[in-house]
Each structure stands twice: as C-alpha cells, then as structure tokens.
Design an enzyme around this catalytic site. Structure first.
Site, PDB file in Angstrom:
ATOM      1  N   ASP A  87       0.877  -1.171   0.000  1.00 26.16           N
ATOM      2  CA  ASP A  87       0.000   0.000   0.000  1.00 26.16           C
ATOM      3  C   ASP A  87       0.918   1.226   0.000  1.00 26.16           C
ATOM      4  O   ASP A  87       1.761   1.357   0.902  1.00 26.16           O
ATOM      5  CB  ASP A  87      -0.877  -0.050   1.268  1.00 26.16           C
ATOM      6  CG  ASP A  87      -1.917   1.050   1.262  1.00 26.16           C
ATOM      7  OD1 ASP A  87      -1.578   2.188   0.863  1.00 26.16           O
ATOM      8  OD2 ASP A  87      -3.068   0.774   1.644  1.00 26.16           O
ATOM      9  N   ASP A 179       0.446  14.490 -20.989  1.00 20.83           N
ATOM     10  CA  ASP A 179      -0.780  14.827 -21.716  1.00 20.83           C
ATOM     11  C   ASP A 179      -0.691  13.978 -22.972  1.00 20.83           C
ATOM     12  O   ASP A 179       0.087  14.286 -23.871  1.00 20.83           O
ATOM     13  CB  ASP A 179      -0.825  16.318 -22.082  1.00 20.83           C
ATOM     14  CG  ASP A 179      -2.132  16.677 -22.773  1.00 20.83           C
ATOM     15  OD1 ASP A 179      -2.551  15.901 -23.661  1.00 20.83           O
ATOM     16  OD2 ASP A 179      -2.740  17.699 -22.441  1.00 20.83           O
ATOM     17  N   HIS A 180      -1.446  12.892 -23.008  1.00 17.78           N
ATOM     18  CA  HIS A 180      -1.170  11.911 -24.067  1.00 17.78           C
ATOM     19  C   HIS A 180      -1.463  12.454 -25.472  1.00 17.78           C
ATOM     20  O   HIS A 180      -0.957  11.928 -26.451  1.00 17.78           O
ATOM     21  CB  HIS A 180      -1.882  10.575 -23.804  1.00 17.78           C
ATOM     22  CG  HIS A 180      -3.339  10.561 -24.141  1.00 17.78           C
ATOM     23  ND1 HIS A 180      -4.296  11.080 -23.330  1.00 17.78           N
ATOM     24  CD2 HIS A 180      -4.003  10.066 -25.211  1.00 17.78           C
ATOM     25  CE1 HIS A 180      -5.477  10.917 -23.884  1.00 17.78           C
ATOM     26  NE2 HIS A 180      -5.335  10.300 -25.035  1.00 17.78           N
ATOM     27  N   ASP A 237     -11.708  17.243 -17.885  1.00 17.45           N
ATOM     28  CA  ASP A 237     -11.176  15.989 -18.430  1.00 17.45           C
ATOM     29  C   ASP A 237     -10.495  16.205 -19.782  1.00 17.45           C
ATOM     30  O   ASP A 237      -9.497  15.553 -20.087  1.00 17.45           O
ATOM     31  CB  ASP A 237     -12.346  14.998 -18.585  1.00 17.45           C
ATOM     32  CG  ASP A 237     -11.883  13.599 -18.946  1.00 17.45           C
ATOM     33  OD1 ASP A 237     -10.953  13.108 -18.283  1.00 17.45           O
ATOM     34  OD2 ASP A 237     -12.442  13.003 -19.896  1.00 17.45           O
ATOM     35  N   HIS A 242      -5.962  18.585 -22.998  1.00 14.24           N
ATOM     36  CA  HIS A 242      -5.750  18.240 -24.413  1.00 14.24           C
ATOM     37  C   HIS A 242      -6.165  19.358 -25.377  1.00 14.24           C
ATOM     38  O   HIS A 242      -5.436  19.693 -26.309  1.00 14.24           O
ATOM     39  CB  HIS A 242      -6.532  16.972 -24.782  1.00 14.24           C
ATOM     40  CG  HIS A 242      -6.364  15.859 -23.801  1.00 14.24           C
ATOM     41  ND1 HIS A 242      -5.154  15.527 -23.253  1.00 14.24           N
ATOM     42  CD2 HIS A 242      -7.257  14.977 -23.270  1.00 14.24           C
ATOM     43  CE1 HIS A 242      -5.309  14.503 -22.434  1.00 14.24           C
ATOM     44  NE2 HIS A 242      -6.575  14.152 -22.415  1.00 14.24           N
TER      45      HIS A 242
END
Ligand SMILES: NC(=O)C1=CN([C@@H]2O[C@H](COP(=O)(O)OP(=O)(O)OC[C@H]3O[C@@H](n4cnc5c(N)ncnc54)[C@H](OP(=O)(O)O)[C@@H]3O)[C@@H](O)[C@H]2O)C=CC1
Ligand SMILES: O=C1O[C@H](COP(=O)(O)O)[C@@H](O)[C@H](O)[C@H]1O
Length: 495
Positions: A87, A179-180, A237, A242
């Site tokens: 954990d 940030d893909h 989101d 993006h």
C-alpha cells in the site's frame, strides 16, 4: 540527451490498473521489440493486489497479448518484470522497494536511472513523491524522473498544492506531466506543418484566417470511470489539458529553436494570452451539454445519469463547446472554437483552419459564395492533412468547384504510427520533456478554465440531458458559431 539506447528501471505505481494494462505494458513491449531501449532494463510493478514476480509476469504477458492481438513468444522480455506488493501509504515498504531496485540495477548493470510512473489516482501523487524522497529512492548515481498522470489537480488551487508537494521531492526538470495528446503523431505534426512549409506561416494570422475549429468527439460514454468523471466533467477531463494544448500548438509563435524550453515558453505565452472569461461571460463564450439516451451505430445506449457510479441527478457536463479569443497581435479577432464530448456521432479529432474569403468574388457576382479554403488536420482516427481549394468546374465556363488535396499519414504502407504512450515513455527515458506539460502551462490552463467550472458547478443546468447520444451535441453549440456567421465543419472522414 544521449543518443545511446536509454537504460533504466521503471517503477509503475498502479501496475494492476487499467492504464498500465492497456497502455503502459504494451508500450514498453513495442519499444523493446523495436530495439529502442536497452535490453538491460527492469520494470517493477507496485499495487496492493497479491502477486508473485511469476504471476505478475503472466498477467503482463496476457495484457500485452490482449493489446497487441499477438502471442508473446519472447520469454526474455517478460523476465524483466518484477512485482512488489504494498500500500503506497505505508512508508515501511519503500525500503524494500529500494533494496529491490538496487538489486536489479546491479543485475542489469543500470547506473541508478529510475523512472517512477504514477499510474494511480491523483490523491496518491503527493504521498508517493514524499515517500520516495524520504526513504532515499530518489538519491542515486544516475537520474530519477517522475511521470505524473492526469488529472493534475481539480482547479488552480489544488493543482498548485499538488505541485508544491511533488516539488518538495522532484525538481521541475525531473517531472514529466503526461498529456497523451502531445504524443499523438498528428498533434506533433502541427508544428511541422506550420514551420516547415513556407506557404502556411505567412498566412497564419488574423489577416488571412477567419476562424479555427478543433473538435474531439467520442462515441464512448463514461464506461467504468463514472466515479472519477462525475467529479470532473468534460471541461476538466478534456479542455483544461488536451484541447488547450492543441490551441497552444496552433497559435504559438515559431520557437527560436526546437528545444524543450523554447517550445514550452511559446506555448505558455499563448495560454497567458487567452482572453479571460469572467463569471458573467461564461454563457456568451461556452456551452455545456450532457447526453441522454440515444443510439450509437444503431445500438441503444443509456443516458449519462443512468451510467454506473453517476449521480442520477448529475449536473456534470459530458460535452463542452467554447469560443476562445487570443489577445495578441497575431490572433486578435480570430475565434478558436473548440468542442469535445462523449457519446457523439463519431470518434474523431480534427482541426479545421478556415481561411478568409477572397477579397472579391469574380465568379459568382450574383451572390453565390465560393467555398472557403480550409486546411484540415486529421488527428485521429485517420491521420493526415487535407487542403480544400477551388478549381474550375470542368466543361462549364468559369464556374468553380471545391477540390481537395489529400495526404493520408496512416495509409502509407509500412507506416505504423507509434501509440502516444509509446512515444512519451521513450521521450521520458531519453530525458526529452518537450511533449510533456510544464507547470506554467498547467497553471495558465487552470486559470482560464476555473471561472467556467465555478459557474457551472454553482448553477444547475435546467435542460440536462440536452443532447441525444449519437448526436453532435446540443443546438446551442451550433448557435455559438452561427452568431459569428460561421458553422462547424463536418467531422466525417471525407472532410
Ligand atoms: N485508464 C485510462 O485510460 C487513463 C487513466 N489516466 C489516469 O491514470 C491514473 C490511473 O488510472 P487507472 O489505471 O484507470 O486506474 P485504476 O483504478 O484502474 O488503477 C488504480 C491502480 O492503483 C492501485 N492502487 C490503488 N490504491 C492503492 C494503494 N493504496 N496502494 C497501492 N496501489 C494502489 C490499484 O491496484 P490495487 O487495487 O491492486 O492496489 C491499481 O493498480 C489515474 O490518475 C487516471 O486519471 C489518465 C488517462 C487515461
Ligand atoms: O484523457 C482522456 O482522453 C480520452 C480520449 O483520448 P483519445 O486518445 O481516445 O482521444 C477520454 O476518453 C478520457 O475521458 C480522458 O480522460
């Protein structure tokens, strides 16, 4: 940055989670297959679920086979994976992780280079960073880097707090905020299209461009992410990160050089130049939507409020459209329209640059209009560029017809565009932070978005749900452009 194959251990916190399974393991495999990383590497998975090294390797193998739809026959690759169950809030276990890393570094002759990839809920980012430092895992003979997943905060204040926490343990240069979208081939191409073509840059300003439209639509709903999404919404989101990153790449000045710092500083200037939207102006510039029931490719789907782990009276937006103004010399007066949403007609990300009309219409003096020139950058699923021009209509005396010059990036044989995570992981291993977001970009983006989310959180949307699943969003999104004399260009693949 070294030209040698990067060599490091990668510790994935959240190794039994969705992101690790769908994106991270397959990306590491692709890099290994393409021989882009050293054969001497080690991946350590961390999560609470019990696994031995062996059972974890089987799990990783299955996930890669599922993602690549191929049988993984390379047993050597999988033998580089290790598992350490604990954990992450339990400080005692970090010493054991440290011993394991030291042992692996010796075994694989890795000079203390470590990537800590936090593929876990953001509430753990600060704790893990602090523990890594306190327990001495960041002090090595090589380099250490921290990869942080989104969301980076919930607003500017929480992002600042999170940033301060991780900055106690890692310097800005060591932090790689993912940030893909910045790893997508055609997003990276924006800069090349602009700065490697003499024909575009002279026109790339308010004298020749009428407006720029960025659409990122999805057909998926919230799937199994209702708990996260219902507290986030499309603005946080997709827009804060993006969409604003794409705006920054489209609008930035040419960097002095293609270095990380030069590019990032140009992007930050754009984000700082975004015209702030006050609480009173939100309705004028932004539209929100939430999907109701509808049909996606002929299949009936439920409305957002009926999704798992979503409040049945939820006020969360699943669609956003907005008009952004960039108050600088280059862009004064040019609207950037953005829209993004779930359960829309098609999965598509596209940028349409609409040029201004010719100064005088010679061909249709009676009032018919000539099709405007458009430059379309297809980000996904099709990758490419289309330039819409006008030519003479065959056989007709001096009538025009719209034509298209098309380049398809992912139609060329042998081009197998690497997945965004593959590229970003590779960049991180090489120490190239260009396609990761600097804190200043994150902060400016939150400053822009915060007033909008504050208004939306405090005023119930009386018309929710206001768009049908399978549609292009609420009518108000169309009106946003109509009042400026524009309309959304279609997102179909024929655009
Ligand atoms: N999934 C996606 O497509 C995307 C995800 N992200 C971001 O990536 C991050 C991870 O997302 P995702 O993979 O979907 O999340 P999941 O919920 O699927 O996975 C969470 C992981 O964290 C582990 N975990 C949870 N609590 C603890 C703990 N106390 N100690 C140790 N391990 C723990 C879980 O394992 P276990 O239960 O075994 O402990 C599991 O491996 C999030 O920040 C998300 O926002 C960003 C973009 C896309
Ligand atoms: O970051 C996110 O992006 C995805 C969309 O990414 P794409 O690469 O498929 O366009 C989105 O579904 C998700 O909600 C969001 O968190």
């Amino acid at each position: 940055m070294s030209s040698m194959k990067p060599k490091s251990t990668i510790v994935i916190f959240g190794a039994t989670g969705d992101l690790a399974k769908r994106k991270l393991f397959p990306s590491i495999y692709k890099l290994y297959q393409k021989q882009k990383i050293s054969e001497e590497f080690a991946v350590v998975g961390v999560a609470r679920r019990p696994h031995t090294h062996e059972s974890f390797r089987n799990y990783v193998k299955e996930t890669i086979e599922e993602a690549t739809k191929q049988e993984l026959i390379d047993e050597t690759f999988i033998s580089h994976f290790y598992y350490h169950p604990f954990d992450v809030t339990n400080t005692d276990s970090y010493q054991q992780l440290k011993s394991l890393l030291e042992q692996l570094e010796e075994q694989y002759n890795i000079p203390g280079n470590r990537i800590f990839y936090l593929a876990m809920a953001p509430e753990f980012f600060g704790t893990i960073s602090a523990n890594l430092k306190a327990e001495g895992l960041t002090a090595t003979n090589g380099w250490t880097r921290l990869v942080i997943e989104k969301p980076f905060g919930h607003n500017l204040q929480t992002a600042q707090k999170l940033n301060e926490e991780i900055r106690q343990a890692f310097s800005e240069k060591q932090i790689f905020r993912i940030d893909h979208y910045l790893g997508k081939e055609m997003v990276q191409n924006i800069e090349v299209i602009r700065f490697a073509n003499a024909i575009f840059e002279p026109l790339w300003n308010n004298r020749f461009i009428a407006n720029i439209q960025i659409t990122s639509s999805e057909t998926l709903g919230v799937e199994d992410r209702g708990r996260y999404y219902d507290h986030s919404g499309a603005l946080r989101d997709m827009v804060q990160n993006h969409m604003l990153q794409m705006v920054a790449l489209l609008a930035m000045e040419p960097p002095i050089k293609l270095t990380t710092d030069d590019i990032r500083s140009e992007k930050v200037k754009v984000l700082r130049a975004l015209r702030p939207i006050s609480h009173d102006e939100v309705d004028q510039y932004f539209v929100r939507g939430q999907y109701g029931r509808g049909f996606i490719r002929g299949k009936e789907v439920v409305g957002y409020r009926e999704e798992n782990n979503v409040d049945p009276n939820s006020n969360t937006e699943t669609f956003v459209a907005g008009k952004l103004m960039i108050d600088n010399f280059r862009w004064a007066g040019v609207p950037f329209y953005i829209r993004t949403g779930k359960r829309m007609t098609e999965k598509s990300t596209k940028i349409v640059v609409q040029f201004k009309d010719v100064p005088m219409n010679l061909y249709y003096p009676t009032g018919e209009t000539i099709h405007p020139n458009l430059l379309v950058i297809h980000i996904q699923p099709d990758e490419g560029i289309t330039l819409h021009l006008n030519a003479k209509k065959s056989g007709e005396s001096m009538k025009t017809t719209p034509i298209k010059l098309d380049y398809c990036n992912n139609c060329i044989d042998g081009i197998n565009t690497p997945e965004a995570y593959e590229k970003l992981l590779y960049d991180c291993m090489r120490g190239d932070a260009t396609n990761f977001t600097h804190w200043d970009e994150v902060a400016s983006s939150w400053s822009f978005v915060d007033p909008i989310s504050e208004v939306w959180e405090n005023t119930k949307a009386v018309d929710f749900p206001n768009y049908e699943a399978g549609s292009m969003g609420p009518k108000a999104a169309d009106q946003l452009l109509e009042k400026d004399g524009f309309h959304w260009w279609p997102i179909s693949s024929t655009m």
